[in-house]
Design a protein around this motif. Structure first.
Motif, mmCIF file in Angstrom:
data_model
loop_
_atom_site.group_PDB
_atom_site.id
_atom_site.type_symbol
_atom_site.label_atom_id
_atom_site.label_comp_id
_atom_site.label_asym_id
_atom_site.label_seq_id
_atom_site.Cartn_x
_atom_site.Cartn_y
_atom_site.Cartn_z
ATOM 1 N N GLY A 1 -6.884 -3.851 9.223
ATOM 2 C CA GLY A 1 -7.524 -4.679 8.205
ATOM 3 C C GLY A 1 -7.384 -4.035 6.837
ATOM 4 N N ARG A 2 -7.933 -4.688 5.854
ATOM 5 C CA ARG A 2 -7.854 -4.197 4.467
ATOM 6 C C ARG A 2 -8.465 -2.811 4.318
ATOM 7 N NH1 ARG A 2 -7.351 -2.207 0.370
ATOM 8 N NH2 ARG A 2 -7.363 -3.060 -1.775
ATOM 9 N N PHE A 3 -9.466 -2.484 5.161
ATOM 10 C CA PHE A 3 -10.178 -1.208 5.030
ATOM 11 C C PHE A 3 -9.276 -0.003 5.293
ATOM 12 C CE2 PHE A 3 -10.506 -2.436 9.451
ATOM 13 C CZ PHE A 3 -10.318 -1.261 10.154
ATOM 14 N N GLU A 4 -8.149 -0.199 5.963
ATOM 15 C CA GLU A 4 -7.249 0.920 6.245
ATOM 16 C C GLU A 4 -6.242 1.167 5.130
ATOM 17 O OE1 GLU A 4 -6.425 2.269 10.561
ATOM 18 O OE2 GLU A 4 -5.754 0.177 10.450
ATOM 19 N N LEU A 5 -6.292 0.387 4.082
ATOM 20 C CA LEU A 5 -5.289 0.478 3.017
ATOM 21 C C LEU A 5 -5.896 1.105 1.766
ATOM 22 C CD1 LEU A 5 -3.829 -3.113 3.473
ATOM 23 C CD2 LEU A 5 -2.904 -0.978 4.393
ATOM 24 N N PRO A 6 -5.491 2.331 1.433
ATOM 25 C CA PRO A 6 -5.993 2.972 0.213
ATOM 26 C C PRO A 6 -5.609 2.158 -1.025
ATOM 27 C CG PRO A 6 -4.853 4.544 1.631
ATOM 28 C CD PRO A 6 -4.551 3.184 2.172
ATOM 29 N N GLY A 7 -6.504 2.136 -2.000
ATOM 30 C CA GLY A 7 -6.261 1.368 -3.208
ATOM 31 C C GLY A 7 -4.985 1.756 -3.930
ATOM 32 N N GLU A 8 -4.714 3.074 -3.998
ATOM 33 C CA GLU A 8 -3.516 3.515 -4.717
ATOM 34 C C GLU A 8 -2.237 3.070 -4.016
ATOM 35 O OE1 GLU A 8 -5.159 7.055 -2.312
ATOM 36 O OE2 GLU A 8 -5.901 5.392 -3.564
ATOM 37 N N ALA A 9 -2.293 2.991 -2.668
ATOM 38 C CA ALA A 9 -1.121 2.534 -1.921
ATOM 39 C C ALA A 9 -0.870 1.051 -2.188
ATOM 40 C CB ALA A 9 -1.325 2.779 -0.433
ATOM 41 N N VAL A 10 -1.943 0.277 -2.222
ATOM 42 C CA VAL A 10 -1.809 -1.150 -2.520
ATOM 43 C C VAL A 10 -1.253 -1.353 -3.921
ATOM 44 C CG1 VAL A 10 -3.061 -3.323 -2.802
ATOM 45 C CG2 VAL A 10 -3.646 -1.783 -0.916
ATOM 46 N N GLU A 11 -1.750 -0.576 -4.877
ATOM 47 C CA GLU A 11 -1.260 -0.667 -6.256
ATOM 48 C C GLU A 11 0.235 -0.354 -6.325
ATOM 49 O OE1 GLU A 11 -2.640 -1.551 -9.020
ATOM 50 O OE2 GLU A 11 -4.810 -1.604 -8.580
ATOM 51 N N PHE A 12 0.667 0.647 -5.596
ATOM 52 C CA PHE A 12 2.073 1.044 -5.590
ATOM 53 C C PHE A 12 2.960 -0.084 -5.054
ATOM 54 C CE2 PHE A 12 5.706 2.870 -3.266
ATOM 55 C CZ PHE A 12 6.342 3.536 -4.306
ATOM 56 N N VAL A 13 2.562 -0.646 -3.903
ATOM 57 C CA VAL A 13 3.345 -1.736 -3.312
ATOM 58 C C VAL A 13 3.303 -2.975 -4.207
ATOM 59 C CG1 VAL A 13 3.565 -3.281 -1.314
ATOM 60 C CG2 VAL A 13 2.982 -0.875 -0.978
ATOM 61 N N ALA A 14 2.151 -3.249 -4.785
ATOM 62 C CA ALA A 14 2.005 -4.416 -5.660
ATOM 63 C C ALA A 14 2.979 -4.341 -6.840
ATOM 64 C CB ALA A 14 0.565 -4.517 -6.154
ATOM 65 N N ARG A 15 3.142 -3.153 -7.418
ATOM 66 C CA ARG A 15 4.085 -3.003 -8.527
ATOM 67 C C ARG A 15 5.519 -3.255 -8.055
ATOM 68 N NH1 ARG A 15 0.631 1.391 -9.798
ATOM 69 N NH2 ARG A 15 2.076 2.868 -8.810
ATOM 70 N N GLN A 16 5.827 -2.819 -6.842
ATOM 71 C CA GLN A 16 7.188 -3.008 -6.326
ATOM 72 C C GLN A 16 7.524 -4.478 -6.113
ATOM 73 O OE1 GLN A 16 7.165 -0.395 -2.809
ATOM 74 N NE2 GLN A 16 8.624 0.917 -3.880
ATOM 75 N N VAL A 17 6.565 -5.255 -5.645
ATOM 76 C CA VAL A 17 6.841 -6.675 -5.372
ATOM 77 C C VAL A 17 6.394 -7.570 -6.524
ATOM 78 C CG1 VAL A 17 6.696 -6.330 -2.886
ATOM 79 C CG2 VAL A 17 4.633 -6.997 -4.136
ATOM 80 N N GLN A 18 5.874 -6.958 -7.588
ATOM 81 C CA GLN A 18 5.490 -7.679 -8.806
ATOM 82 C C GLN A 18 4.433 -8.752 -8.530
ATOM 83 O OE1 GLN A 18 9.259 -9.071 -10.364
ATOM 84 N NE2 GLN A 18 9.772 -7.067 -11.218
ATOM 85 N N VAL A 19 3.396 -8.306 -7.806
ATOM 86 C CA VAL A 19 2.253 -9.172 -7.528
ATOM 87 C C VAL A 19 0.996 -8.368 -7.853
ATOM 88 C CG1 VAL A 19 0.944 -10.411 -5.764
ATOM 89 C CG2 VAL A 19 3.442 -10.445 -5.711
ATOM 90 N N PRO A 20 0.027 -8.939 -8.562
ATOM 91 C CA PRO A 20 -1.205 -8.198 -8.863
ATOM 92 C C PRO A 20 -1.881 -7.706 -7.580
ATOM 93 C CG PRO A 20 -1.088 -10.193 -10.176
ATOM 94 C CD PRO A 20 0.026 -10.283 -9.176
ATOM 95 N N ALA A 21 -2.354 -6.474 -7.595
ATOM 96 C CA ALA A 21 -2.980 -5.895 -6.406
ATOM 97 C C ALA A 21 -4.192 -6.692 -5.950
ATOM 98 C CB ALA A 21 -3.388 -4.448 -6.698
ATOM 99 N N ALA A 22 -4.883 -7.318 -6.883
ATOM 100 C CA ALA A 22 -6.073 -8.097 -6.545
ATOM 101 C C ALA A 22 -5.762 -9.276 -5.635
ATOM 102 C CB ALA A 22 -6.754 -8.591 -7.818
#
Length: 229
Positions: A28-49
């Motif tokens: 679930g979402r709880f296993e995903l660190p915020g910084e990791a989500v931010e990193f992937v979000a920048r790669q796929v050009q989608v806001p982390a939110a």
């Protein structure tokens, strides 16, 4: 990720990244660190939110998981896979390693080697437990009836140790000698010629129980007895 946008695009990317690194999907979402989500979000050009809108249950996430498994060459753990893993663990791991947590580590490593998605924690526990039982049953099946009788006699002698009056016969160690099992369990003491000879006697007593299918077993039993286990 062609055709995927917004939360769907980011959710798929996060699943793929997590699976590539850990060999399983996040629970679930709880296993995903915020910084990791931010990193992937920048790669796929989608806001982390946008990840907050991703659904972790349902047809979409199941479809995404199937796509990722197919892309990476992994498969879900079937009943046949579980049986095969149990047999492998019993033959190669559980015959030597009796700690469930260590057998579990080997199970997860084997899953990755075989490109099998790790089972759920509960299913892993059942596979580990089955492997430990199978290994134990295989081991005991190889012990001869004569050896079993010797072991029982040895244990019976230990049970009578507290009831033995000094001067009465022990279990093959002379009238004043302690029972064999009690002697094996004694701590070795300081290193000397006498203690070395005593430890040799302990080893001979263990080996007298009969041949063991694993060459290391007598030594392991002796070490456990010598430490007061």
């Amino acid at each position: 990720m062609s055709g995927k946008r917004g939360a769907t695009r980011l959710g798929f990317a996060v699943l793929l990244k997590f699976y590539t690194q850990y060999g399983r999907f996040p629970r679930g979402r709880f296993e995903l660190p915020g910084e990791a989500v931010e990193f992937v979000a920048r790669q796929v050009q989608v806001p982390a939110a946008e990840l907050d809108a991703y659904e972790w249950t349902g047809r979409t996430v199941e479809y995404h998981r199937a796509q990722i498994r197919g892309h990476l060459g992994f498969r879900e753990c079937s009943v046949a896979d579980a049986d095969k893993l149990t047999g492998w663990l019993a033959e190669h791991v559980a015959c030597k390693e009796r700690r469930p947590e260590q057998v579990r580590v080997e199970l997860l490593a084997r899953c990755r080697t075989e490109s099998i998605e790790p089972p759920t924690p509960g299913r892993c526990d059942r596979i580990v437990g089955a492997a430990l039982r199978t290994a134990e049953e295989t081991l005991t099946a190889r012990i001869s009836v004569e050896s079993i009788e010797r072991i029982v006699a040895l244990a019976a002698g230990a049970d009578q140790e507290d009831d033995t009056v000094p001067g009465e016969a022990g279990t093959g160690e002379g009238e004043d000698g302690p029972p064999v099992l009690g002697k094996i369990k004694e701590a070795p003491g300081n290193v000397s010629l006498e203690t070395m000879l005593t430890e040799i006697d302990k080893l001979l007593a263990v080996r007298a129980l009969g041949p063991h299918p694993h060459t290391r077993s007598s030594t392991l039993v002796l070490r456990g007895a010598g430490s007061g286990a």
